[in-house]
Write an enzyme that holds these catalytic residues in place. Structure first.
Site, mmCIF file in Angstrom:
data_model
loop_
_atom_site.group_PDB
_atom_site.id
_atom_site.type_symbol
_atom_site.label_atom_id
_atom_site.label_comp_id
_atom_site.label_asym_id
_atom_site.label_seq_id
_atom_site.Cartn_x
_atom_site.Cartn_y
_atom_site.Cartn_z
ATOM 1 N N ASP A 31 0.791 -1.368 -0.294
ATOM 2 C CA ASP A 31 0.223 -0.087 -0.667
ATOM 3 C C ASP A 31 0.604 1.062 0.260
ATOM 4 O O ASP A 31 1.858 1.544 1.070
ATOM 5 C CB ASP A 31 -0.957 -0.343 1.705
ATOM 6 C CG ASP A 31 -1.879 1.541 1.159
ATOM 7 O OD1 ASP A 31 -1.793 2.189 0.332
ATOM 8 O OD2 ASP A 31 -3.040 0.768 2.025
ATOM 9 N N GLY A 76 -5.597 3.416 -8.062
ATOM 10 C CA GLY A 76 -5.870 3.863 -9.415
ATOM 11 C C GLY A 76 -4.538 4.741 -9.885
ATOM 12 O O GLY A 76 -5.235 5.282 -10.399
ATOM 13 N N ASP A 128 -9.948 3.736 -1.203
ATOM 14 C CA ASP A 128 -11.124 3.351 -0.395
ATOM 15 C C ASP A 128 -13.024 2.423 -0.729
ATOM 16 O O ASP A 128 -13.295 4.114 -0.502
ATOM 17 C CB ASP A 128 -10.782 3.998 0.500
ATOM 18 C CG ASP A 128 -9.510 2.928 1.148
ATOM 19 O OD1 ASP A 128 -8.489 3.241 0.315
ATOM 20 O OD2 ASP A 128 -8.460 3.275 2.531
#
Ligand code: GLA
Length: 365
Positions: free
Chosen positions: A116, A165, A186
């Site tokens: 992440d 993205g 999210d």
């Protein structure tokens, strides 16, 4: 397919929650329906010792024992980290320790890594101020670095990118080892957000294929105040998108209705279809969208989806097979009722608000 701790437990997740969830995946029949990965999201991380070796925190006393437990249930286990110094929840990230962390995961028996971006964004900005292209190259290099470190372990580890993205990740993720990549910010357990994420997927269908998938984020089926129709539509549309199906609900307290949605094998079969082609939105008419997904053996999945807030009885929607490039009548199966259906051109279809008609058509030609 699997389950991830974030959407329900967020920062509260513990070793016991992961074990209980693994037990429930087996007891509920979810494992046998295909849910294989049990993924620990953020907040498991502790501190590094003098040798740079990362330890788990007090919520996770023994990661190897936990991985062994999950494996003993016939499941696989996933973990989470960041290319930055800190994860999104402020825990220790992998920056400067990529190889060491990859080896550590492999030694524990980890099968999946969600990586992440989080604080690496700040690193990018500091290293290349005002140069977006250079920042993007730094990000790609960071994902590449961990990808290579995972490969070097010799253990097969699914590599999941989470960087929301940005920078058309679908164009470059496969070349640096990504098996799946988040295409959006999210998800949250409310209809507007789920529909917002879905809308951002139209047009990305060309980038998905076996071994490398668009990820519109994890499932919220069973969470929040979603109606049954909304849960059904959310699940159906993620299947139409060939999306990773990572449930994120409270498994020990799952209702029979939610279990029935998550374990609908015919809908799962659409998601997992071996042709691996993501569906696309063929047309929309008013508040109704029509999506189509080609399936192996010439079969098709057709989804007619009422995204509006009204029932359609006062102004029935008429399906256009012509716009789908098809000739009727077509026989198929309604995957939520099990009924045989015949689709004809200009057929009126009535759907409740946010509900969906999902049909598998055997072979139209
Ligand atoms: C980000 C990710 C989420 C979750 C959290 C954890 O927001 O997008 O999926 O992993 O971080 O902190």
């Amino acid at each position: 397919m699997g389950w991830n701790s974030w959407n329900y437990f967020a920062g509260r997740v513990t070793d016991k929650d992961i074990r209980d969830s693994a037990d429930q995946i087996v007891a509920s029949g979810m494992r046998d329906a295909g849910y294989l990965y049990v993924n620990i999201d953020d907040t498991w991380e502790g501190e590094r010792d003098a040798n740079g070796v990362l330890h788990s925190n007090e919520k996770f006393p023994d990661m190897k024992a936990l991985a062994d437990y999950v494996h003993s249930k016939g499941l696989k286990i996933g973990i989470y980290s960041s290319p930055g110094p800190k994860t999104c929840a402020g825990f220790e990230g992998s920056l400067g320790h990529e190889e060491q962390d990859a080896q550590l995961y492999a030694s524990w028996g980890i099968d999946y890594l969600k990586y992440d971006l989080c604080s690496f964004h700040t690193v990018m900005q500091a290293k290349a101020p005002d140069d977006k292209a250079a920042q993007m190259r730094l990000m790609i290099a960071a994902y590449d670095k961990m990808g290579k470190a995972l490969k070097t372990t010799g253990r097969p580890i699914v590599y999941s990118f989470c960087q929301y993205g940005w920078d058309s990740v679908w164009e470059w993720a496969p070349s640096v080892g990504g098996n799946l990549w988040r295409t959006t910010g999210d998800v949250s357990a409310n209809w507007d957000r789920i529909y917002d994420l879905l809308s951002q997927q139209a047009g990305l269908e060309g980038y998905a294929g076996p071994g490398h998938w668009n990820d519109p984020d994890m499932l919220e089926v069973g969470n929040g105040r979603l109606s049954l129709a909304e849960n059904r539509s959310h699940f159906s549309m993620w299947a139409m998108l060939a999306a990773p199906l990572l449930a994120g609900n409270d498994l020990p307290h799952m209702t029979p209705e939610i279990k029935a949605i998550l374990t609908n094998r015919e809908v799962i079969a659409i998601d997992q279809d071996r042709l691996g082609k993501q569906g696309s939105r063929v047309y929309s008419d008013g508040e109704v969208e029509v999506w189509m997904r080609p399936l192996a053996g010439g079969a098709l999945a057709v989804a007619v989806f009422n995204v509006g807030s009204d029932r359609l009885s006062t102004h029935p929607f008429h399906l256009s097979l012509t716009k789908l490039g098809l000739d009727g009548p077509l026989t198929g199966k309604n995957l939520w009722t099990g009924d045989k259906v015949t689709l004809t051109n200009h057929q009126p279809i009535e759907l409740a608000s946010h509900d969906i008609l999902l049909v598998r058509v055997a072979s139209p030609r």
